[in-house]
Motif scaffolding. Structure first.
Motif, PDB file in Angstrom:
ATOM      1  N   HIS A  40      -0.560  16.124  -0.119  1.00 20.09           N
ATOM      2  CA  HIS A  40       0.276  15.149   0.593  1.00 20.09           C
ATOM      3  C   HIS A  40      -0.383  14.545   1.841  1.00 20.09           C
ATOM      4  CE1 HIS A  40       1.368  18.981   2.523  1.00 20.09           C
ATOM      5  NE2 HIS A  40       1.652  18.277   3.584  1.00 20.09           N
ATOM      6  N   PRO A  41      -1.240  15.289   2.583  1.00 22.64           N
ATOM      7  CA  PRO A  41      -1.826  14.623   3.763  1.00 22.64           C
ATOM      8  C   PRO A  41      -2.734  13.454   3.396  1.00 22.64           C
ATOM      9  CG  PRO A  41      -2.119  17.011   3.878  1.00 22.64           C
ATOM     10  CD  PRO A  41      -1.664  16.688   2.494  1.00 22.64           C
ATOM     11  N   PHE A  42      -3.188  13.439   2.144  1.00 27.84           N
ATOM     12  CA  PHE A  42      -4.090  12.369   1.725  1.00 27.84           C
ATOM     13  C   PHE A  42      -3.341  11.150   1.182  1.00 27.84           C
ATOM     14  CE2 PHE A  42      -6.445  16.311   1.619  1.00 27.84           C
ATOM     15  CZ  PHE A  42      -7.573  15.954   2.354  1.00 27.84           C
ATOM     16  N   ALA A  43      -2.038  11.324   0.986  1.00 26.57           N
ATOM     17  CA  ALA A  43      -1.247  10.215   0.431  1.00 26.57           C
ATOM     18  C   ALA A  43       0.122  10.195   1.093  1.00 26.57           C
ATOM     19  CB  ALA A  43      -1.127  10.392  -1.080  1.00 26.57           C
ATOM     20  N   PRO A  44       0.164   9.822   2.381  1.00 22.92           N
ATOM     21  CA  PRO A  44       1.462   9.857   3.076  1.00 22.92           C
ATOM     22  C   PRO A  44       2.424   8.767   2.622  1.00 22.92           C
ATOM     23  CG  PRO A  44      -0.279   9.023   4.522  1.00 22.92           C
ATOM     24  CD  PRO A  44      -0.953   9.488   3.273  1.00 22.92           C
ATOM     25  N   ALA A  45       1.927   7.765   1.893  1.00 26.05           N
ATOM     26  CA  ALA A  45       2.805   6.720   1.338  1.00 26.05           C
ATOM     27  C   ALA A  45       2.260   6.366  -0.042  1.00 26.05           C
ATOM     28  CB  ALA A  45       2.805   5.491   2.230  1.00 26.05           C
ATOM     29  N   VAL A  46       3.129   6.375  -1.035  1.00 25.58           N
ATOM     30  CA  VAL A  46       2.666   6.106  -2.403  1.00 25.58           C
ATOM     31  C   VAL A  46       3.575   5.066  -3.051  1.00 25.58           C
ATOM     32  CG1 VAL A  46       1.816   8.474  -2.598  1.00 25.58           C
ATOM     33  CG2 VAL A  46       4.030   7.928  -3.575  1.00 25.58           C
ATOM     34  N   TYR A  47       3.020   4.294  -3.941  1.00 23.27           N
ATOM     35  CA  TYR A  47       3.826   3.305  -4.654  1.00 23.27           C
ATOM     36  C   TYR A  47       4.538   3.969  -5.824  1.00 23.27           C
ATOM     37  CZ  TYR A  47       1.809  -0.393  -1.917  1.00 23.27           C
ATOM     38  OH  TYR A  47       1.456  -1.189  -0.868  1.00 23.27           O
ATOM     39  N   ASP A  48       5.790   3.621  -5.968  1.00 22.39           N
ATOM     40  CA  ASP A  48       6.565   4.089  -7.103  1.00 22.39           C
ATOM     41  C   ASP A  48       6.169   3.212  -8.293  1.00 22.39           C
ATOM     42  OD1 ASP A  48       8.448   5.638  -8.257  1.00 22.39           O
ATOM     43  OD2 ASP A  48      10.178   4.508  -7.530  1.00 22.39           O
ATOM     44  N   VAL A  49       5.654   3.825  -9.354  1.00 23.52           N
ATOM     45  CA  VAL A  49       5.231   3.043 -10.523  1.00 23.52           C
ATOM     46  C   VAL A  49       6.087   3.484 -11.705  1.00 23.52           C
ATOM     47  CG1 VAL A  49       3.292   2.457 -12.036  1.00 23.52           C
ATOM     48  CG2 VAL A  49       2.876   2.935  -9.616  1.00 23.52           C
ATOM     49  N   ASN A  50       6.735   2.540 -12.394  1.00 26.26           N
ATOM     50  CA  ASN A  50       7.608   2.943 -13.502  1.00 26.26           C
ATOM     51  C   ASN A  50       6.796   3.187 -14.776  1.00 26.26           C
ATOM     52  OD1 ASN A  50       7.156   0.531 -14.828  1.00 26.26           O
ATOM     53  ND2 ASN A  50       9.093  -0.402 -14.207  1.00 26.26           N
ATOM     54  N   SER A  51       7.503   3.611 -15.840  1.00 27.52           N
ATOM     55  CA  SER A  51       6.798   4.019 -17.059  1.00 27.52           C
ATOM     56  C   SER A  51       6.095   2.838 -17.735  1.00 27.52           C
ATOM     57  CB  SER A  51       7.772   4.689 -18.030  1.00 27.52           C
ATOM     58  OG  SER A  51       8.844   3.799 -18.278  1.00 27.52           O
ATOM     59  N   HIS A  52       6.414   1.594 -17.336  1.00 30.40           N
ATOM     60  CA  HIS A  52       5.706   0.430 -17.893  1.00 30.40           C
ATOM     61  C   HIS A  52       4.525   0.019 -17.015  1.00 30.40           C
ATOM     62  CE1 HIS A  52       8.915   0.049 -20.747  1.00 30.40           C
ATOM     63  NE2 HIS A  52       9.803   0.017 -19.770  1.00 30.40           N
ATOM     64  N   GLN A  54       4.789  -0.836 -13.919  1.00 32.87           N
ATOM     65  CA  GLN A  54       5.152  -1.817 -12.885  1.00 32.87           C
ATOM     66  C   GLN A  54       5.271  -1.126 -11.532  1.00 32.87           C
ATOM     67  OE1 GLN A  54       8.530  -2.939 -15.102  1.00 32.87           O
ATOM     68  NE2 GLN A  54       7.681  -4.919 -15.730  1.00 32.87           N
ATOM     69  N   VAL A  55       4.650  -1.755 -10.540  1.00 36.91           N
ATOM     70  CA  VAL A  55       4.615  -1.162  -9.209  1.00 36.91           C
ATOM     71  C   VAL A  55       5.881  -1.549  -8.457  1.00 36.91           C
ATOM     72  CG1 VAL A  55       3.336  -1.102  -7.025  1.00 36.91           C
ATOM     73  CG2 VAL A  55       2.099  -1.274  -9.194  1.00 36.91           C
ATOM     74  N   GLY A  56       6.552  -0.547  -7.904  1.00 38.45           N
ATOM     75  CA  GLY A  56       7.802  -0.798  -7.187  1.00 38.45           C
ATOM     76  C   GLY A  56       7.649  -0.544  -5.696  1.00 38.45           C
ATOM     77  N   ILE A  84      -2.300  -1.501  -2.985  1.00 40.75           N
ATOM     78  CA  ILE A  84      -2.361  -2.626  -3.923  1.00 40.75           C
ATOM     79  C   ILE A  84      -2.851  -3.861  -3.180  1.00 40.75           C
ATOM     80  CG2 ILE A  84      -0.606  -1.800  -5.568  1.00 40.75           C
ATOM     81  CD1 ILE A  84       1.351  -3.716  -4.318  1.00 40.75           C
ATOM     82  N   SER A  85      -3.460  -4.763  -3.926  1.00 43.53           N
ATOM     83  CA  SER A  85      -3.995  -5.988  -3.308  1.00 43.53           C
ATOM     84  C   SER A  85      -2.879  -7.017  -3.187  1.00 43.53           C
ATOM     85  CB  SER A  85      -5.130  -6.544  -4.171  1.00 43.53           C
ATOM     86  OG  SER A  85      -4.610  -6.844  -5.448  1.00 43.53           O
ATOM     87  N   THR A  86      -3.164  -8.096  -2.489  1.00 36.80           N
ATOM     88  CA  THR A  86      -2.135  -9.122  -2.310  1.00 36.80           C
ATOM     89  C   THR A  86      -1.712  -9.742  -3.642  1.00 36.80           C
ATOM     90  OG1 THR A  86      -3.955 -10.583  -1.787  1.00 36.80           O
ATOM     91  CG2 THR A  86      -2.640  -9.801   0.074  1.00 36.80           C
TER      92      THR A  86
END
Ligand SMILES: C[S@@+](CC[C@H](N)C(=O)[O-])C[C@H]1O[C@@H](n2cnc3c(N)ncnc32)[C@H](O)[C@@H]1O
Length: 384
Positions: A40-52, A54-56, A84-86
């Motif tokens: 967890h210290p290496f990833a204090p914020a992560v993108y929620d990615v669904n089963s398809h 898609q980044v949430g 993620i990039s712009t």
């Protein structure tokens, strides 16, 4: 976060138990590293990615309302997208722990060895390497200076101080070469010659091509040989210093659905070979500059293919038994892909773990089945 150290330790132990159960982890030494190094210290914020895929939304470690989902992602056996990039592409992630475990075991690490990691990302894998070999033995590079700075801080806080540098990994990292081991955690279309040069004869280089992982043993002439691991994994592609490597899904859809191109009837058998997962492994190996996405409008199937090198595109439309191919640009890319698929078919449709790779000193990549001196070998790129 309200979780105590003991709570985190328990999460790590559960992860290790899970990796044992799934068969990803067999080495007690590597298991010890996963049990010791917190993720967890290496990833204090992560993108929620669904089963398809898609980044949430972003899940933050510090937000109580995110805690359950955040911890499930970080201590589950999942890749976690961290940047993620712009234009919406994942540009960094922490690799799925099961894949990391398989790769760390395949590296066959022993005390006294040195290792170069290409793709520092969060720094978590660099921490595992430093845990296994010691700080002084580990060099980790990433092309993104922001990631390098953040990873170095996280590593320091976790008590690890490997050498972490901003550099284009496609050129290797001669400053601390040679390395007994080289591990790339980003994929490449072809293994750069520098990686072979920077690895000690007798050493191992672990690369990702198509969606396979191949450990290459470097011989005394500087050539590399090895067979793809059973584990499959799709990595973020190594990008050059000056920008992204391939088109986004939106780019592909707009190019292929917006243009008319030259239309001809297609062969359903080619589509079946192309969509077979093992056929796909093969054509992606043979044609790494071709990117693909699939649309499913109203029970039909449309495959969009774009060649990043030439801008050529192909649209393969399947409706019932009828296949229609539209293509445009300097390369007939559907022809290129189906040529690769038919080769795979005529070789008896080998699964990826029967494929091996030899890279000669001149950079020639040769694929073989089961053994380098068997009847089926192909030099990649020779048909282009
Ligand atoms: C899957 S992530 C690496 C995961 C990482 N090992 C970890 O433990 O978090 C891939 C990384 O490769 C990096 N990368 C992409 N192109 C690169 C290049 N040419 N040279 C070095 N790193 C590169 C990306 O910035 C990204 O951080």
């Amino acid at each position: 976060m309200t979780l105590t150290d003991a709570g985190y330790r328990q999460r790590r132990q559960h992860l290790v138990a899970r990796l044992h159960t799934t068969g990803h982890l067999t080495s007690p030494t590597v298991a010890g590293a996963f049990a010791s190094v917190p993720r967890h210290p290496f990833a204090p914020a992560v993108y929620d990615v669904n089963s398809h895929g898609q980044v949430g939304d972003v899940l933050h470690a510090t937000r109580p309302e995110h805690q359950d989902a955040y911890l499930a992602a970080v201590y589950g056996d999942e890749a976690i997208v961290t940047q993620i990039s712009t234009d919406g592409r994942p540009t960094s992630s922490s690799t799925q722990p099961g894949v990391m475990a398989v790769m760390l075991e395949a590296l066959d690490l022993h005390p006294g060895m040195t290792v170069l990691e290409i793709g520092t990302g969060t720094g978590y894998n660099a921490a595992l390497l430093a845990h296994l070999l010691g700080d002084h033995a580990v060099t980790s590079i990433d092309i993104d200076p922001h990631l390098v700075a953040t990873a170095a801080t996280a590593l320091d806080h976790a008590g690890y101080r490997p050498t972490v540098v901003t550099a284009d990994g496609l050129a290797g990292y001669p400053q601390r070469a040679p390395y007994d081991r080289l591990i790339a955690t980003c994929s490449v279309r072809r293994v750069p010659a520098a990686w072979l040069r920077h690895t000690t004869p007798g050493g191992l280089l672990l690369a990702n091509l198509s969606y396979g992982v191949v450990p290459l043993r470097i011989d005394n002439n500087g050539a590399g040989h090895g067979r793809f691991l059973p584990q499959v994994a799709a990595f973020i592609e190594a990008r050059p210093a000056d920008g992204p490597v391939g088109p986004t899904v939106a780019d592909m859809v707009s190019l292929c659905m917006g243009g008319t191109g030259t239309t001809s009837p297609g062969n359903p058998r080619d589509v079946a070979l192309f969509t077979d997962p093992h056929g796909e492994f093969w054509w992606r190996l043979a044609e790494p500059s071709i990117y693909q996405c699939t649309l499913l409008p109203d029970g039909e199937e449309v495959h969009c293919l774009v060649d990043a090198d030439t801008g050529s595109w192909a649209r393969i439309h399947t409706q019932g038994p009828t296949v229609t191919v539209a293509q445009s640009g300097p390369r007939q890319i559907w022809h290129a892909v189906t040529t690769a698929c038919r080769r795979w078919d005529s070789a008896g449709r080998p699964t990826h773990d029967h494929l091996g790779l030899t890279i000669d000193c001149d950079g020639t990549h040769t694929i073989w089945i089961d053994t380098p001196d068997g009847p089926h070998t192909w030099t990649l790129d020779d048909s282009r």
